[in-house]
Design a protein around this motif. Structure first.
Motif: not given
Length: 181
Positions: A42-45, A62-71
């Motif tokens: 399920q790893a995805r930005f 371009r700078l994009r920010t977001g998250w990754i959920e630690n599995p």
């Protein structure tokens, strides 16, 4: 400039003559107690949003920010993606910059003594750059600092997996640059 720093660090690492024996201070962790085999399916930005575009040597980055959920921990870790957007290529190699020590990785995103950050400079050279904050290094983190333990390594593995899913990533050229990890 950044390549010169890598080369200098490599030379210094090779000239180290002795390493202190710290084996008495090491706590043995086993896969059965640490979640070593994390599920990366399920790893995805998550929630990547454009926050800025910078001009670096005639190339738009371009700078994009977001998250990754630690599995392993389920904690959302901050990620930043620096992408070249005005080059003719349609796919780019990817490098993930791993911060050293107890830093949150934002030193790669920030302008220090020049007009642009190290990550933006690399992006202008045709490399997609992913920077991130290890577990416990953000001010609002609710988890303790993992200091590159199994959970933090699983977060890095999730970032590598997610980078392979980026539409403009050359999945045959994904690398990790570590700074004392």
């Amino acid at each position: 400039v950044l390549a010169d720093r890598f080369a200098q660090d490599a030379v210094e690492d090779q000239t180290t003559e002795s390493v202190a024996d710290t084996s008495q201070n090491v706590v043995e962790e086993t896969p059965s107690t640490t979640g070593l085999l994390a599920d990366l399916s399920q790893a995805r930005f998550l929630n990547l949003k454009v926050v800025s575009t910078t001009e670096v040597d005639g190339v738009s980055v371009r700078l994009r920010t977001g998250w990754i959920e630690n599995p392993t921990s389920g904690v959302r870790q901050s990620v930043r993606l620096h992408e070249p957007v005005s080059l003719e290529e349609t796919s780019f190699p990817v490098v993930i910059l791993v911060p050293g020590g107890i830093t949150n990785g934002r030193q790669f995103d920030e302008t220090s003594s020049g007009e642009f950050s190290d990550a933006d400079y690399l992006a202008a050279q045709g490399v997609m750059v992913v920077t991130y904050s290890p577990l416990g290094t953000e001010e609002n983190d609710t988890v303790p600092f993992d200091h590159q333990g199994y959970a933090d390594q699983d977060g890095l593995a999730a970032i590598v997996t997610a980078a392979k899913q980026l539409t403009n990533a050359d999945v045959t050229q994904i690398g990790v640059a570590s700074f004392s990890y």
